[in-house]
Design a protein around this motif. Structure first.
Motif, PDB file in Angstrom:
ATOM      1  N   GLU A  29     -47.985 -38.816   4.942  1.00 39.45           N
ATOM      2  CA  GLU A  29     -48.019 -37.423   5.411  1.00 39.45           C
ATOM      3  C   GLU A  29     -46.730 -36.666   5.094  1.00 39.45           C
ATOM      4  OE1 GLU A  29     -50.600 -36.064   6.029  1.00 39.45           O
ATOM      5  OE2 GLU A  29     -52.002 -37.560   6.751  1.00 39.45           O
ATOM      6  N   THR A  30     -45.616 -37.395   4.940  1.00 38.84           N
ATOM      7  CA  THR A  30     -44.338 -36.751   4.631  1.00 38.84           C
ATOM      8  C   THR A  30     -44.050 -36.739   3.130  1.00 38.84           C
ATOM      9  OG1 THR A  30     -43.276 -38.869   5.113  1.00 38.84           O
ATOM     10  CG2 THR A  30     -43.272 -37.229   6.877  1.00 38.84           C
TER      11      THR A  30
ATOM     12  N   ASN B  35     -43.547 -39.165   1.188  1.00 40.22           N
ATOM     13  CA  ASN B  35     -42.659 -40.234   0.723  1.00 40.22           C
ATOM     14  C   ASN B  35     -43.389 -41.191  -0.214  1.00 40.22           C
ATOM     15  OD1 ASN B  35     -40.362 -39.389   2.122  1.00 40.22           O
ATOM     16  ND2 ASN B  35     -40.969 -40.479   3.988  1.00 40.22           N
TER      17      ASN B  35
ATOM     18  N   TRP C 294     -50.091 -32.439  -0.442  1.00 40.89           N
ATOM     19  CA  TRP C 294     -48.844 -31.759  -0.775  1.00 40.89           C
ATOM     20  C   TRP C 294     -48.987 -30.961  -2.069  1.00 40.89           C
ATOM     21  CZ3 TRP C 294     -44.937 -30.535   2.207  1.00 40.89           C
ATOM     22  CH2 TRP C 294     -44.760 -31.250   3.397  1.00 40.89           C
TER      23      TRP C 294
ATOM     24  N   ARG D 259     -45.484 -19.266   4.028  1.00 40.97           N
ATOM     25  CA  ARG D 259     -45.426 -20.498   4.820  1.00 40.97           C
ATOM     26  C   ARG D 259     -46.572 -21.398   4.384  1.00 40.97           C
ATOM     27  NH1 ARG D 259     -43.013 -21.318  10.049  1.00 40.97           N
ATOM     28  NH2 ARG D 259     -44.278 -23.203  10.102  1.00 40.97           N
ATOM     29  N   THR D 260     -46.335 -22.690   4.443  1.00 45.83           N
ATOM     30  CA  THR D 260     -47.372 -23.655   4.085  1.00 45.83           C
ATOM     31  C   THR D 260     -47.628 -24.566   5.276  1.00 45.83           C
ATOM     32  OG1 THR D 260     -45.776 -25.256   3.226  1.00 45.83           O
ATOM     33  CG2 THR D 260     -46.667 -23.652   1.660  1.00 45.83           C
ATOM     34  N   PHE D 261     -48.861 -25.044   5.374  1.00 42.33           N
ATOM     35  CA  PHE D 261     -49.259 -25.910   6.484  1.00 42.33           C
ATOM     36  C   PHE D 261     -50.033 -27.113   5.962  1.00 42.33           C
ATOM     37  CE2 PHE D 261     -48.310 -21.828   8.239  1.00 42.33           C
ATOM     38  CZ  PHE D 261     -47.577 -22.152   9.369  1.00 42.33           C
TER      39      PHE D 261
ATOM     40  N   ARG E 290     -45.234 -34.411  17.040  1.00 40.81           N
ATOM     41  CA  ARG E 290     -44.319 -35.148  16.168  1.00 40.81           C
ATOM     42  C   ARG E 290     -44.782 -35.090  14.712  1.00 40.81           C
ATOM     43  NH1 ARG E 290     -43.209 -40.533  14.232  1.00 40.81           N
ATOM     44  NH2 ARG E 290     -44.982 -41.456  15.307  1.00 40.81           N
ATOM     45  N   LEU E 291     -46.084 -35.258  14.471  1.00 45.81           N
ATOM     46  CA  LEU E 291     -46.591 -35.192  13.093  1.00 45.81           C
ATOM     47  C   LEU E 291     -46.337 -33.807  12.501  1.00 45.81           C
ATOM     48  CD1 LEU E 291     -48.100 -36.669  10.798  1.00 45.81           C
ATOM     49  CD2 LEU E 291     -50.234 -35.739  11.742  1.00 45.81           C
ATOM     50  N   ALA E 292     -46.534 -32.769  13.322  1.00 45.15           N
ATOM     51  CA  ALA E 292     -46.303 -31.395  12.834  1.00 45.15           C
ATOM     52  C   ALA E 292     -44.823 -31.173  12.504  1.00 45.15           C
ATOM     53  CB  ALA E 292     -46.790 -30.375  13.868  1.00 45.15           C
TER      54      ALA E 292
ATOM     55  N   GLU F 282     -42.710 -33.651  11.534  1.00 51.17           N
ATOM     56  CA  GLU F 282     -42.367 -34.469  10.370  1.00 51.17           C
ATOM     57  C   GLU F 282     -42.928 -33.914   9.071  1.00 51.17           C
ATOM     58  OE1 GLU F 282     -40.102 -36.440  10.441  1.00 51.17           O
ATOM     59  OE2 GLU F 282     -39.941 -37.162  12.498  1.00 51.17           O
ATOM     60  N   THR F 283     -44.007 -33.137   9.152  1.00 50.35           N
ATOM     61  CA  THR F 283     -44.608 -32.556   7.948  1.00 50.35           C
ATOM     62  C   THR F 283     -44.108 -31.129   7.693  1.00 50.35           C
ATOM     63  OG1 THR F 283     -46.503 -31.947   9.317  1.00 50.35           O
ATOM     64  CG2 THR F 283     -46.720 -33.951   8.003  1.00 50.35           C
ATOM     65  N   ASN F 284     -43.119 -30.700   8.474  1.00 54.70           N
ATOM     66  CA  ASN F 284     -42.523 -29.366   8.304  1.00 54.70           C
ATOM     67  C   ASN F 284     -43.489 -28.235   8.630  1.00 54.70           C
ATOM     68  OD1 ASN F 284     -40.153 -27.948   7.843  1.00 54.70           O
ATOM     69  ND2 ASN F 284     -40.470 -27.727   5.648  1.00 54.70           N
ATOM     70  N   ASN F 285     -44.520 -28.543   9.432  1.00 56.48           N
ATOM     71  CA  ASN F 285     -45.408 -27.471   9.896  1.00 56.48           C
ATOM     72  C   ASN F 285     -44.763 -26.676  11.017  1.00 56.48           C
ATOM     73  OD1 ASN F 285     -47.570 -28.030   8.153  1.00 56.48           O
ATOM     74  ND2 ASN F 285     -48.404 -29.589   9.513  1.00 56.48           N
ATOM     75  N   LEU F 286     -44.000 -27.352  11.848  1.00 57.03           N
ATOM     76  CA  LEU F 286     -43.250 -26.683  12.910  1.00 57.03           C
ATOM     77  C   LEU F 286     -41.816 -26.510  12.439  1.00 57.03           C
ATOM     78  CD1 LEU F 286     -44.491 -28.403  16.185  1.00 57.03           C
ATOM     79  CD2 LEU F 286     -44.893 -26.047  15.465  1.00 57.03           C
TER      80      LEU F 286
ATOM     81  N   TRP G 167     -35.967 -31.621   6.605  1.00 55.92           N
ATOM     82  CA  TRP G 167     -36.515 -31.037   5.380  1.00 55.92           C
ATOM     83  C   TRP G 167     -35.473 -30.193   4.654  1.00 55.92           C
ATOM     84  CZ3 TRP G 167     -40.512 -32.480   2.623  1.00 55.92           C
ATOM     85  CH2 TRP G 167     -41.504 -33.239   3.243  1.00 55.92           C
TER      86      TRP G 167
ATOM     87  N   LYS H 192     -38.031 -38.487   3.167  1.00 56.98           N
ATOM     88  CA  LYS H 192     -37.866 -37.894   4.500  1.00 56.98           C
ATOM     89  C   LYS H 192     -37.906 -38.984   5.564  1.00 56.98           C
ATOM     90  CE  LYS H 192     -38.388 -34.798   7.935  1.00 56.98           C
ATOM     91  NZ  LYS H 192     -38.060 -35.738   9.023  1.00 56.98           N
TER      92      LYS H 192
END
Lengths: 265, 265
Positions: free
Chosen positions: A61-62, A64, A242, A253-255, B57-59, B61-65, B242, B256
């Motif tokens: 998800e990151t 990596n 990604w 912004r991306t989600f 936490r997932l949000a 780590e994925t740079n959504n937040l 990020w 990351k």
């Protein structure tokens, strides 16, 4: 023993939630039990020594881990339970909630030409009924069987994304679906999308035969650049890969939605 | 009840693993019990309705937040257990394993001027002993107490990252530490790093007073660009934010590490 009982309870609750997820799909059509679905031959899977499936998913998800071909065999159960259970749905909802919180900060002009880009597969709609039948990504991608599934046009929506889409439409933000699905599937794709509630859009961009050699990130970058050149402002962009979200003109912004089942580069 | 018993067992195992993580720190110096540490006043925390901490936490780590100031109050227990338990360490190891798998694919020339960029805080070393005392990020950042902690130079290494660092050194890849820590902390930072096993580096770039107005992503981009202009090839880049990994010249691959305790933009 106490843990196993607790786990069974959680799984049972997960199934309850799951059945409501596929609310537009008749329950008897997908009588899946994850445990029954797991192939024991292991012929298709690959094993990674000492692998922790939670860590594997986070690494996916990151971004990596890249260019992976299949879900590691030992993570089929983990990925299956995640996708069929409540957490996947909660994770999707957290993404669209963050996206909507962002939208609320925008100062949208009345004459603005605003666009939000949606990927289609595993973003606007879910191919989970298909993937549940093929080991949740443990088996290598099979174009023949996936194309068959696409033609059936029976994929359910991801509820959080559909709800977010409706909010954007109400705000006057134009919707562009930008998908790596091939042009030859336009009719079933459009029919599927309309059936599950995506009732209007500015454009639905599908991959032309002339673009079949392009990697996803190039293909999507090219079309986003064209949209900007046409005068659209890409205020946001949502996808499960990604490669939907990086490259040229990704959007303000991306989600990133979760997808531990497959990788597209 | 059965679940609670299971949870206690997991927590106990987590504590065992945790104690080995801080192997270079005397055990009696950090006699933390997460439950005892939780402030009940709630004065510093913010609440988010219906929040699922795994999804949060997932949000993150994925740079959504982005641009979040503190860990939501209701996630202090979750973040604390994650950071103090085995999963954080496993997640870090999965990242450095992926990074090393990538390194093995490189064709390194003997006369190459290869650099790997490491962030420092929550990448090369861990400030977890400090954050455990201040609610794992629930409390707003306190520069005074964090600076005190930095001067003590007692932060342990993140074992997976130290091990990865040593492998890169053996391969002849040069190490550049690029950190937003301020130049005034160079002496304790260097001492801390050497004490825990980072015994050599090409450069340790810290933030100069003249750069204090720069956002992290600008500051780091500028220095990476300078490195490339000097003739270094940035083969890789690892960090917990990020902002370590995006912007100009991020490196051929970025990795990351998890960090659910704070956000730097």
């Amino acid at each position: 023993m106490s843990f196993l009982r607790g786990f069974s309870l959680i799984f049972f609750l997960g199934v309850l939630v799951t059945s409501s997820f596929f609310s537009n799909v008749k329950a008897h059509e997908y009588p899946h039990s994850i445990h029954l679905l797991m192939p024991r031959s292991g012929s298709a899977g690959h094993k990674i020594e000492g692998l922790n499936c939670l860590s594997w998913r986070l690494a996916v998800e990151t971004n990596n881990l890249r260019d992976w071909k299949t879900v590691p065999e030992e993570c089929e159960g983990y990925v299956g339970h995640y996708m069929m259970g409540a957490q996947y749905r909660k994770d999707c909802l957290a993404v669209t909630s963050a996206a909507y919180d962002y939208v609320k900060t925008l100062s949208l002009k009345k004459d603005g030409n605003y666009v939000w880009i949606f990927d289609i597969d595993e973003t606007s709609l879910s191919n989970l009924p298909y993937y549940a039948d093929v080991g949740f990504g443990v088996q290598p991608y099979n174009a023949t069987s996936f194309d068959e599934w696409q033609k059936e046009a029976r994929a359910p929506a991801i509820p959080a994304v559909l709800s977010f889409y409706k909010k954007l439409v109400r705000l006057g933000i134009k919707i562009v679906f930008l998908s790596g699905a091939h042009e030859e599937f336009r009719e079933p794709k459009e029919r599927n999308m309309k059936n599950i509630g995506y009732y209007k859009w500015e454009k639905m961009i599908l991959k032309q035969p002339s673009e079949s050699h392009l990697k996803s990130v190039e293909y999507k970058s090219t079309h986003r650049t064209k949209l900007e050149e046409m005068g659209f402002t890409i205020v946001g962009n949502i996808g499960d890969q990604w490669s939907d979200l990086i490259g040229a003109n990704p959007g303000k912004r991306t989600f990133k939605l979760p997808d531990p089942m497959y990788y597209i580069g």
